[in-house]
Design a protein around this motif. Structure first.
Motif, PDB file in Angstrom:
ATOM      1  N   ASP A  68      17.345  25.056  17.104  1.00  0.00           N
ATOM      2  CA  ASP A  68      17.206  24.628  15.698  1.00  0.00           C
ATOM      3  C   ASP A  68      18.445  23.863  15.237  1.00  0.00           C
ATOM      4  OD1 ASP A  68      14.742  25.877  15.616  1.00  0.00           O
ATOM      5  OD2 ASP A  68      15.520  27.729  14.731  1.00  0.00           O
ATOM      6  N   HIS A  69      19.612  24.266  15.744  1.00  0.00           N
ATOM      7  CA  HIS A  69      20.849  23.559  15.401  1.00  0.00           C
ATOM      8  C   HIS A  69      20.772  22.103  15.850  1.00  0.00           C
ATOM      9  CE1 HIS A  69      25.121  22.458  15.308  1.00  0.00           C
ATOM     10  NE2 HIS A  69      25.006  22.126  16.581  1.00  0.00           N
ATOM     11  N   TYR A  70      20.297  21.876  17.060  1.00  0.00           N
ATOM     12  CA  TYR A  70      20.176  20.508  17.560  1.00  0.00           C
ATOM     13  C   TYR A  70      19.134  19.716  16.769  1.00  0.00           C
ATOM     14  CZ  TYR A  70      23.136  21.149  21.675  1.00  0.00           C
ATOM     15  OH  TYR A  70      24.201  21.352  22.521  1.00  0.00           O
ATOM     16  N   ILE A  71      18.050  20.368  16.418  1.00  0.00           N
ATOM     17  CA  ILE A  71      17.006  19.682  15.636  1.00  0.00           C
ATOM     18  C   ILE A  71      17.567  19.254  14.286  1.00  0.00           C
ATOM     19  CG2 ILE A  71      14.803  19.995  14.453  1.00  0.00           C
ATOM     20  CD1 ILE A  71      13.985  21.878  16.763  1.00  0.00           C
ATOM     21  N   ASN A  72      18.269  20.164  13.612  1.00  0.00           N
ATOM     22  CA  ASN A  72      18.853  19.848  12.313  1.00  0.00           C
ATOM     23  C   ASN A  72      19.893  18.745  12.438  1.00  0.00           C
ATOM     24  OD1 ASN A  72      19.571  20.369   9.420  1.00  0.00           O
ATOM     25  ND2 ASN A  72      21.490  21.060  10.339  1.00  0.00           N
ATOM     26  N   TRP A  73      20.727  18.830  13.488  1.00  0.00           N
ATOM     27  CA  TRP A  73      21.756  17.813  13.673  1.00  0.00           C
ATOM     28  C   TRP A  73      21.141  16.438  13.902  1.00  0.00           C
ATOM     29  CZ3 TRP A  73      22.736  14.505  17.718  1.00  0.00           C
ATOM     30  CH2 TRP A  73      23.932  13.785  17.648  1.00  0.00           C
ATOM     31  N   SER A  74      20.127  16.373  14.747  1.00  0.00           N
ATOM     32  CA  SER A  74      19.527  15.082  15.096  1.00  0.00           C
ATOM     33  C   SER A  74      18.774  14.461  13.930  1.00  0.00           C
ATOM     34  CB  SER A  74      18.595  15.237  16.302  1.00  0.00           C
ATOM     35  OG  SER A  74      17.514  16.090  15.995  1.00  0.00           O
ATOM     36  N   LYS A  75      18.289  15.293  13.014  1.00  0.00           N
ATOM     37  CA  LYS A  75      17.517  14.768  11.882  1.00  0.00           C
ATOM     38  C   LYS A  75      18.368  14.491  10.651  1.00  0.00           C
ATOM     39  CE  LYS A  75      12.997  16.752  13.058  1.00  0.00           C
ATOM     40  NZ  LYS A  75      11.913  17.675  12.634  1.00  0.00           N
ATOM     41  N   ASN A  76      19.389  15.325  10.426  1.00  0.00           N
ATOM     42  CA  ASN A  76      20.088  15.270   9.144  1.00  0.00           C
ATOM     43  C   ASN A  76      21.561  14.887   9.220  1.00  0.00           C
ATOM     44  OD1 ASN A  76      17.716  16.276   7.782  1.00  0.00           O
ATOM     45  ND2 ASN A  76      18.235  18.304   8.551  1.00  0.00           N
ATOM     46  N   ILE A  77      22.210  15.110  10.374  1.00  0.00           N
ATOM     47  CA  ILE A  77      23.656  14.911  10.444  1.00  0.00           C
ATOM     48  C   ILE A  77      24.003  13.652  11.233  1.00  0.00           C
ATOM     49  CG2 ILE A  77      25.854  15.939  11.123  1.00  0.00           C
ATOM     50  CD1 ILE A  77      24.520  18.687  10.792  1.00  0.00           C
ATOM     51  N   GLN A  78      23.566  13.608  12.482  1.00  0.00           N
ATOM     52  CA  GLN A  78      23.736  12.418  13.335  1.00  0.00           C
ATOM     53  C   GLN A  78      25.189  11.951  13.408  1.00  0.00           C
ATOM     54  OE1 GLN A  78      20.859   9.466  12.091  1.00  0.00           O
ATOM     55  NE2 GLN A  78      19.129  10.800  12.522  1.00  0.00           N
ATOM     56  N   ASP A  79      26.098  12.905  13.517  1.00  0.00           N
ATOM     57  CA  ASP A  79      27.522  12.607  13.607  1.00  0.00           C
ATOM     58  C   ASP A  79      28.090  13.426  14.765  1.00  0.00           C
ATOM     59  OD1 ASP A  79      30.224  12.276  13.382  1.00  0.00           O
ATOM     60  OD2 ASP A  79      30.396  13.122  11.361  1.00  0.00           O
ATOM     61  N   TYR A  80      28.554  12.733  15.822  1.00  0.00           N
ATOM     62  CA  TYR A  80      29.027  13.441  17.008  1.00  0.00           C
ATOM     63  C   TYR A  80      30.310  14.233  16.747  1.00  0.00           C
ATOM     64  CZ  TYR A  80      25.489  10.889  19.599  1.00  0.00           C
ATOM     65  OH  TYR A  80      24.289  10.386  20.047  1.00  0.00           O
ATOM     66  N   ASN A  81      31.024  13.892  15.676  1.00  0.00           N
ATOM     67  CA  ASN A  81      32.210  14.662  15.310  1.00  0.00           C
ATOM     68  C   ASN A  81      31.850  15.963  14.605  1.00  0.00           C
ATOM     69  OD1 ASN A  81      34.166  12.772  16.273  1.00  0.00           O
ATOM     70  ND2 ASN A  81      33.713  11.482  14.497  1.00  0.00           N
ATOM     71  N   ASN A  82      30.576  16.122  14.300  1.00  0.00           N
ATOM     72  CA  ASN A  82      30.143  17.314  13.561  1.00  0.00           C
ATOM     73  C   ASN A  82      28.934  17.942  14.261  1.00  0.00           C
ATOM     74  OD1 ASN A  82      30.139  19.231  11.530  1.00  0.00           O
ATOM     75  ND2 ASN A  82      28.938  17.980  10.115  1.00  0.00           N
ATOM     76  N   ILE A  83      29.019  18.040  15.584  1.00  0.00           N
ATOM     77  CA  ILE A  83      27.881  18.542  16.353  1.00  0.00           C
ATOM     78  C   ILE A  83      28.107  19.953  16.887  1.00  0.00           C
ATOM     79  CG2 ILE A  83      28.648  17.573  18.560  1.00  0.00           C
ATOM     80  CD1 ILE A  83      25.731  16.985  19.226  1.00  0.00           C
ATOM     81  N   ASN A  84      29.365  20.375  16.983  1.00  0.00           N
ATOM     82  CA  ASN A  84      29.657  21.658  17.621  1.00  0.00           C
ATOM     83  C   ASN A  84      29.091  22.845  16.848  1.00  0.00           C
ATOM     84  OD1 ASN A  84      31.048  20.177  19.474  1.00  0.00           O
ATOM     85  ND2 ASN A  84      33.052  21.093  19.078  1.00  0.00           N
ATOM     86  N   LEU A  85      28.592  23.805  17.613  1.00  0.00           N
ATOM     87  CA  LEU A  85      28.155  25.085  17.067  1.00  0.00           C
ATOM     88  C   LEU A  85      28.945  26.181  17.763  1.00  0.00           C
ATOM     89  CD1 LEU A  85      26.189  26.955  15.473  1.00  0.00           C
ATOM     90  CD2 LEU A  85      24.654  26.823  17.465  1.00  0.00           C
ATOM     91  N   GLU A  86      29.741  26.920  17.004  1.00  0.00           N
ATOM     92  CA  GLU A  86      30.489  28.043  17.559  1.00  0.00           C
ATOM     93  C   GLU A  86      29.677  29.314  17.333  1.00  0.00           C
ATOM     94  OE1 GLU A  86      34.536  28.281  16.315  1.00  0.00           O
ATOM     95  OE2 GLU A  86      34.880  26.123  16.526  1.00  0.00           O
ATOM     96  N   THR A  87      29.417  30.026  18.411  1.00  0.00           N
ATOM     97  CA  THR A  87      28.556  31.193  18.320  1.00  0.00           C
ATOM     98  C   THR A  87      28.937  32.206  19.404  1.00  0.00           C
ATOM     99  OG1 THR A  87      26.236  31.908  18.212  1.00  0.00           O
ATOM    100  CG2 THR A  87      26.772  30.210  19.833  1.00  0.00           C
ATOM    101  N   ILE A  88      28.303  33.367  19.359  1.00  0.00           N
ATOM    102  CA  ILE A  88      28.492  34.389  20.382  1.00  0.00           C
ATOM    103  C   ILE A  88      27.199  34.494  21.190  1.00  0.00           C
ATOM    104  CG2 ILE A  88      29.027  36.793  20.880  1.00  0.00           C
ATOM    105  CD1 ILE A  88      31.352  35.405  19.620  1.00  0.00           C
ATOM    106  N   ILE A  89      27.297  34.283  22.499  1.00  0.00           N
ATOM    107  CA  ILE A  89      26.127  34.388  23.369  1.00  0.00           C
ATOM    108  C   ILE A  89      26.393  35.475  24.399  1.00  0.00           C
ATOM    109  CG2 ILE A  89      24.634  33.186  25.015  1.00  0.00           C
ATOM    110  CD1 ILE A  89      25.294  30.584  23.620  1.00  0.00           C
TER     111      ILE A  89
END
Length: 306
Positions: A68-89
């Motif tokens: 979902d993060h990638y979907i939101n980024w590709s549709k609404n943000i489209q900025d490679y400087n603001n693509i990172n998602l920090e999470t715990i996996i």
């Protein structure tokens, strides 16, 4: 030059093996790969860089939010400087990015039954099995042929596999570079995003059976607590391979010393693997206090005081 003679030989190997004119020696390996694959830029630039598609076989479970993060980024943000998602996996602090998944338990020293599971030829497999090769390549079957020839030659110890390896592995990077004939940012994004999500898929299936220590672009490192769990672990891995059309290679270690995802020492029964400026084996070209690197490795692997 003599210290880097292998680089010259690999360059010449591309030219000789694929019958390119000698004047192309001045081109980069990525440029040579584009020539070998017969790539041509479209007459009109494509306007679909952010039209991301996902492998239909993905099963992310509780980590669906990463997709979902990638979907939101590709549709609404489209900025490679603001693509990172920090999470715990699976207990590991992880960064999901535009370049690859990176996660590690920092400042860790541990012993036990460790398995490094690497996806064999990950990005070439994504291009071939899931249609993410640059669309500028007129004949995608040529890329598959080169990849398959390389795998066969590697298995037989044929040195001609090296030029083919360069073509297979440089195509992804070239597809992100706008001055290369392979430039196709949509396909580059599809390769990168799906590659990370597929690894998360595998991690999610193994979670609870193993303890994870590192995720790095095309591989995961984990510790097996009970030897009796290994058949189940490899069964899960095999299901993931079949479902997503990938192949895993395994390496075993009995000790790890890890500063972070890019600096570590892995110890096997009869060899060690080192990565990072602090512990890598230095050459004549970067011979900067090599005794320090040696002292660190010897301390952690042999117990020798600095």
């Amino acid at each position: 030059f003599l210290e880097n003679k292998h680089e010259f030989e690999s360059h010449m190997g591309l030219i000789k093996e694929f019958n390119l004119p000698l004047w192309m020696i001045s081109k980069t390996k990525a440029q040579l790969s584009a020539e070998i694959l017969g790539a041509e830029l479209p007459n009109k630039p494509r306007d679909d860089e952010f039209d991301i598609s996902f492998i239909p076989t993905l099963k992310l479970g509780k980590y669906e939010y990463i997709k979902d993060h990638y979907i939101n980024w590709s549709k609404n943000i489209q900025d490679y400087n603001n693509i990172n998602l920090e999470t715990i996996i699976a207990g590991v602090p992880t960064i999901i990015s535009g370049g690859g998944i990176h996660g590690a338990l920092d400042n860790t020293l541990d012993t036990g039954n460790f398995i490094l599971a690497d996806v064999s030829g990950y990005y070439p497999a994504l291009m071939i099995e899931h249609g993410f090769l640059s669309r500028n390549v007129a004949n995608p079957l040529k890329f598959k042929q080169i990849r398959d020839e390389r795998n066969e030659m590697k298995a037989n110890g044929d040195p001609r596999e090296q030029p083919r390896k360069i073509v297979a592995n440089s195509t992804f990077g070239a597809s992100k570079y706008k001055y290369n004939k392979l430039y196709d940012p949509r396909q580059a994004n599809n390769q990168c995003f799906n590659g990370q999500l597929a690894l998360v898929d595998l991690i999610e299936k193994l979670e609870g059976l193993v303890k994870f220590y590192q995720y790095n672009t095309d591989g995961i490192l984990f510790k097996v607590h009970n030897k009796s769990d290994e058949p189940k672990i490899f069964e899960i891995c095999k299901e993931w391979e079949i479902r997503n059309n990938f192949t895993l290679d395994y390496e075993r270690y009995n000790k790890i010393i890890q500063k972070d995802v890019n600096n570590y020492i892995f110890v096997a029964d009869d060899y060690i693997v080192t990565k990072g400026a602090w512990v890598k084996k230095l050459s004549k070209l970067d011979n900067d206090l090599p005794i320090v690197n040696k002292a660190i490795v010897d301390y952690f692997t042999k117990g020798i005081s600095p």
